[in-house]
Design an enzyme around this catalytic site. Structure first.
Site, short mmCIF file in Angstrom:
data_model
loop_
_atom_site.label_atom_id
_atom_site.label_comp_id
_atom_site.label_asym_id
_atom_site.label_seq_id
_atom_site.Cartn_x
_atom_site.Cartn_y
_atom_site.Cartn_z
N GLY A 38 24.38 -37.01 6.15
CA GLY A 38 23.81 -36.96 4.80
C GLY A 38 23.68 -38.32 4.14
O GLY A 38 23.05 -38.43 3.09
N CYS A 247 4.06 -10.09 6.79
CA CYS A 247 2.91 -10.91 7.20
C CYS A 247 1.72 -10.01 7.49
O CYS A 247 1.84 -9.00 8.18
CB CYS A 247 3.28 -11.72 8.45
SG CYS A 247 1.87 -12.49 9.25
N CYS A 250 0.97 -10.26 11.60
CA CYS A 250 1.91 -9.83 12.63
C CYS A 250 2.98 -8.88 12.08
O CYS A 250 3.81 -8.40 12.82
CB CYS A 250 2.57 -11.03 13.29
SG CYS A 250 3.81 -11.82 12.28
N CYS A 272 2.29 -15.49 8.01
CA CYS A 272 3.38 -16.40 8.38
C CYS A 272 2.92 -17.84 8.22
O CYS A 272 1.84 -18.21 8.67
CB CYS A 272 3.75 -16.21 9.84
SG CYS A 272 4.53 -14.67 10.23
N CYS A 278 3.92 -16.47 14.50
CA CYS A 278 2.99 -15.37 14.22
C CYS A 278 2.20 -15.01 15.49
O CYS A 278 2.07 -13.84 15.85
CB CYS A 278 2.04 -15.78 13.10
SG CYS A 278 1.14 -14.42 12.34
#
Lengths: 309, 262
Positions: A38, A247, A250, A272, A278
């Site tokens: 970080g 979605c 899909c 998606c 997808c």
């Protein structure tokens, strides 16, 4: 990361564009970043043959870690075939000649802008993020000297002031992307402009995460299996976006969806954002409510740019 | 009279000197400050008041001398030997600093509530509801309406900004507050109201205050003790009434006699 040095003819690029000394310098920054999860490591960012904002930081990190046997996947807003992804993939095909793929599971290095693939990443994969503004405190404290001191002293009260403002003004934490996280109980970090939907994926991720900011000349990293906590209040806990529909193509649920406008009569669908995910689902026979719609069909192959930010 | 129950000083200042190159900012200043005591530093512009205040509040390192402060655990610590982290913690918990220009002491682009809540969040408060109700309570104490809690200080008048700055400083219950001309730039009726408020808060909370002002009326209203500075030196000090009613130094006499009588 096997031997990438080579003897090249006149007019040829060194492997992955950057010269070997530059790659060593970037690798040192990456190693330091991994050692201090970080923490933003300054590095001597190079001019790249593309404008700032196109992912010059991510490209330099990828160039530094790429080996000849690697398989590269490029994502732009979740999609493999939008401008940024196509251009950067072409860049590495030309300068490194590595194999490239659309498939998440096949790639060993994934460079991304804005999204983390829906499919869980593995230990033998590395994900590289393109970062525009690495400093999470920047919009609250413009002085670099002061933000560095704040990181050094773990003086992070200001970050919560921002979240407080969100709740006071909107009734909930309205930050939806670049949502600040605390890495390994120490450094507050900006997970690049990924939607906060992806924040839980960063926590305890099996893959190594590298973040490169070219213009701001910073590299930071999260080693595999590191604790990453999204900042919040006790009475306003961190939440990801929820979508009330699956979605359209899909039928996937609990994934990040993009809105696609279909016509000028209010027709639209949600699909998606991760196009590879997808397509794979559709190949497996999953069909969404709009999969048969001819209007939707033309977007099945090439998804439009993410509009919702 | 037992206005100062503790016999131990809160702040001890030993021969503090600050040079700007060859020029003197303030020279050889020593005094003790007790809990609950209000000390006014007066003098004309350029007399070294603000330099001294900045030295005391660790915003400007003195060239020579030492400043000791009694921490909450009772130990006396030299301020310039504290680590940066300790000093920052001190400044956002046990101390307050009220600037003359409220914009310097406030975050102008976040709401009043967040301004008051910032110190709480800095010391680890993580419950939004609690932060907000504490902020609301403090806005009430400084006479700012509850419905202004989500407004930016930019939309506040000068007097309100100054009161907001005071609330922001007092929310962590500091023991020592530094004030640099807190009433400067305000019109007289607003000044009077602010002074009233300050006097009440200082008495209620038992604050120790070091206040820098060129306005002798402010000093008379707020302070127990007074130090008169000229050319970087303290030329006279004592109880406020005593110094103002019976000034000994010619310069102090001049200052006192320069007050406009209306």
């Amino acid at each position: 990361m096997n031997d990438t040095a080579q003897i090249f003819e006149q007019g040829e690029y060194n492997f992955a564009y950057l010269d070997e000394q530059t790659k060593r310098m970037i690798r040192r920054a990456i190693l330091k970043g991994i050692a201090i999860p970080g923490y933003q490591v300054p590095f001597a960012s190079r001019e790249m043959p593309m404008p700032y904002g196109w992912g010059t930081g991510g490209v330099q990190v990828t160039a530094a870690i790429l080996g000849k046997d690697d398989c590269l996947k490029m994502i732009d807003q979740g999609s493999d075939d939008t401008t940024n992804a196509v251009s950067l993939r072409g860049f590495f095909e030309k300068t490194a000649g590595v194999r490239t793929t659309y498939e998440t599971s096949e790639a060993s290095v994934i460079q991304t802008r804005h999204r983390i693939p829906e499919k869980a990443l593995r230990e033998d994969q590395i994900i590289v993020f393109q970062v525009p503004i690495p400093e999470p405190l920047r919009f609250l404290e413009p002085r670099e000297t002061e933000t560095r001191k704040m990181h050094a002293l773990e003086d992070y009260g200001l970050m919560h002031v921002k979240l407080y403002e969100d709740i006071a003004k909107n009734g909930h934490i309205a930050t939806t992307y670049a949502y600040p996280v605390k890495v390994n109980d120490r450094y507050v970090m900006d997970p690049s402009p990924t939607p906060k939907f992806d924040n839980p994926k960063i926590d305890q991720m099996a893959a190594l995460q590298l973040y490169g900011a070219g213009r701001e000349k910073r590299i930071y990293a999260i080693p595999p299996y590191t604790k990453v906590k999204s900042l919040d209040f006790e009475d306003y806990p961190f939440e990801v976006q929820k979508f009330d529909k699956p979605c359209g193509l899909c039928g996937a649920e609990n994934v990040y969806l993009d809105e696609v406008i279909l016509d000028d009569k209010g027709g639209r669908m949600f699909v998606c954002s991760d196009s590879d995910y997808c397509e794979e689902r559709r190949a497996d026979g999953h069909l969404g409510p709009m999969a048969a719609d001819p209007a939707a069909h033309q977007f099945g192959a090439t998804q439009a740019e993410e509009t919702a930010r | 009279m037992n206005a100062f129950p503790s016999t131990d000083p809160l702040l001890q200042v030993h021969n503090v000197t600050r040079y700007y190159g060859d020029r003197i900012g303030c020279a050889d200043v020593s005094f003790d400050l007790w809990p609950g005591e209000v000390l006014a530093i007066v003098g004309e512009s350029g007399s070294g008041k603000t330099t001294l205040l900045n030295c005391l509040s660790t915003r400007l390192a003195p060239t020579a001398g030492a400043i000791e402060y009694r921490m909450r655990d009772g130990t006396m610590r030299n301020l310039y030997q504290l680590t940066e982290a300790e000093r920052r913690l001190l400044m956002r918990t046990d101390w307050g600093f009220v600037h003359q220009n409220a914009a310097e002491g406030l975050r102008m682009n976040v709401s009043a509530g967040a301004n008051v809540g910032e110190r709480l969040m800095a010391v680890g408060e993580r419950h939004y509801g609690n932060i907000r109700s504490t902020a609301d309570d403090w806005l009430g104490r400084v006479e700012i309406e509850s419905d202004r809690i989500d407004d930016d200080p930019r939309s506040f008048s000068g007097g309100m900004r100054q009161r907001l700055q005071i609330a922001r400083n007092l929310v962590t219950r500091p023991r020592l507050v530094f004030m640099d001309e807190p009433t400067g730039g305000l019109d007289v009726s607003v000044q009077a109201r602010l002074l009233d408020l300050l006097r009440r808060l200082v008495a209620d909370l038992g604050l120790s205050v070091v206040i820098v002002t060129h306005d002798l009326a402010v000093a008379r209203l707020l302070s127990h003790r007074i130090m008169v500075m000229r050319h970087g030196n303290v030329i006279e000090s004592g109880l406020t009434d005593q110094v103002l009613d019976d000034p000994r130094e010619p310069y102090t006499q001049l200052l006192v006699s320069s007050i406009l009588q209306v």
